[in-house]
Design an enzyme around this catalytic site. Structure first.
Site, short mmCIF file in Angstrom:
data_model
loop_
_atom_site.label_atom_id
_atom_site.label_comp_id
_atom_site.label_asym_id
_atom_site.label_seq_id
_atom_site.Cartn_x
_atom_site.Cartn_y
_atom_site.Cartn_z
N TYR A 80 0.83 -1.20 0.00
CA TYR A 80 0.00 0.00 0.00
C TYR A 80 0.87 1.25 0.00
O TYR A 80 1.68 1.47 0.89
CB TYR A 80 -0.96 0.02 1.19
CG TYR A 80 -2.05 -1.03 1.14
CD1 TYR A 80 -2.39 -1.67 -0.05
CD2 TYR A 80 -2.72 -1.40 2.28
CE1 TYR A 80 -3.39 -2.63 -0.09
CE2 TYR A 80 -3.72 -2.36 2.25
CZ TYR A 80 -4.04 -2.97 1.06
OH TYR A 80 -5.04 -3.91 1.03
N GLY A 81 0.67 2.05 -1.02
CA GLY A 81 1.45 3.26 -1.24
C GLY A 81 2.27 3.19 -2.51
O GLY A 81 2.60 4.21 -3.10
#
Length: 181
Positions: A80-81
């Site tokens: 995530y990211g």
């Protein structure tokens, strides 16, 4: 503070707010996680936006409200990211780790994270090979600022990694105490 059973799936929790001095009474429903003995909030908080579309202060406000409401089950992932303009690999885990460290509430939270997605462009920076899983857990533990992950999951299938290799890696992490489920 503790939980008092209130029916088969619910619980009443009395807690002191970390940001307020008064005691609050909460009603959160808890459920057994799969066939484990672990009880988790029926509402799992997804942290996929923490650190990029939801900045760190706003993420902490969401986490504080969730915890104050009796929540104990937070989901994130190592990837995530990544791929988001301005985002970094593991940013959600980093924000969550900072919050857990600052609030000193790791023992009260059930943390779920995932492995298997592409973390970079190199050949072994994706998938469910033993090498990627073992590197992934170390990176996640560092970002989460903890010595164990409650629930470690495969984010996606990997047709190239033998299933036995993947399962053995998970089993070894459980035996090492780095992963609980």
């Amino acid at each position: 503070t503790g939980l008092v059973a209130n029916g088969p799936s619910g619980a009443v929790s009395t807690a002191r707010s970390p940001r307020r001095k008064e005691r609050i009474t909460l009603l959160m429903e808890y459920r057994q996680l799969g066939r484990s003995g672990l009880r988790v909030a029926a509402l799992c908080l997804g942290g996929n936006t923490f650190g990029w579309t939801t900045d760190e202060p706003a993420s902490w406000a969401v986490l504080d409200a969730y915890a104050e409401g009796g929540g104990n089950f937070i989901d994130t992932a190592d990837v995530y990211g990544r791929g988001i303009p301005g985002g970094k690999v593991g940013e959600s885990e980093t924000v969550l780790g900072n919050w857990l460290h600052e609030r000193r509430n790791r023992a009260q939270m059930i943390i779920a994270t995932k492995v298997g997605s592409a973390m970079g462009d190199r050949p072994n920076e994706a998938g469910l090979s033993r090498q990627h899983i073992m590197q992934g857990v170390e990176d996640s533990l560092r970002r989460l600022q903890t010595d164990y992950i409650d629930l470690y999951q495969s984010h996606q299938d990997d047709q190239n990694a033998p299933l036995g290799e993947t399962l053995r890696a998970y089993d070894d992490l459980i035996r090492q105490g780095k992963v609980r489920y």
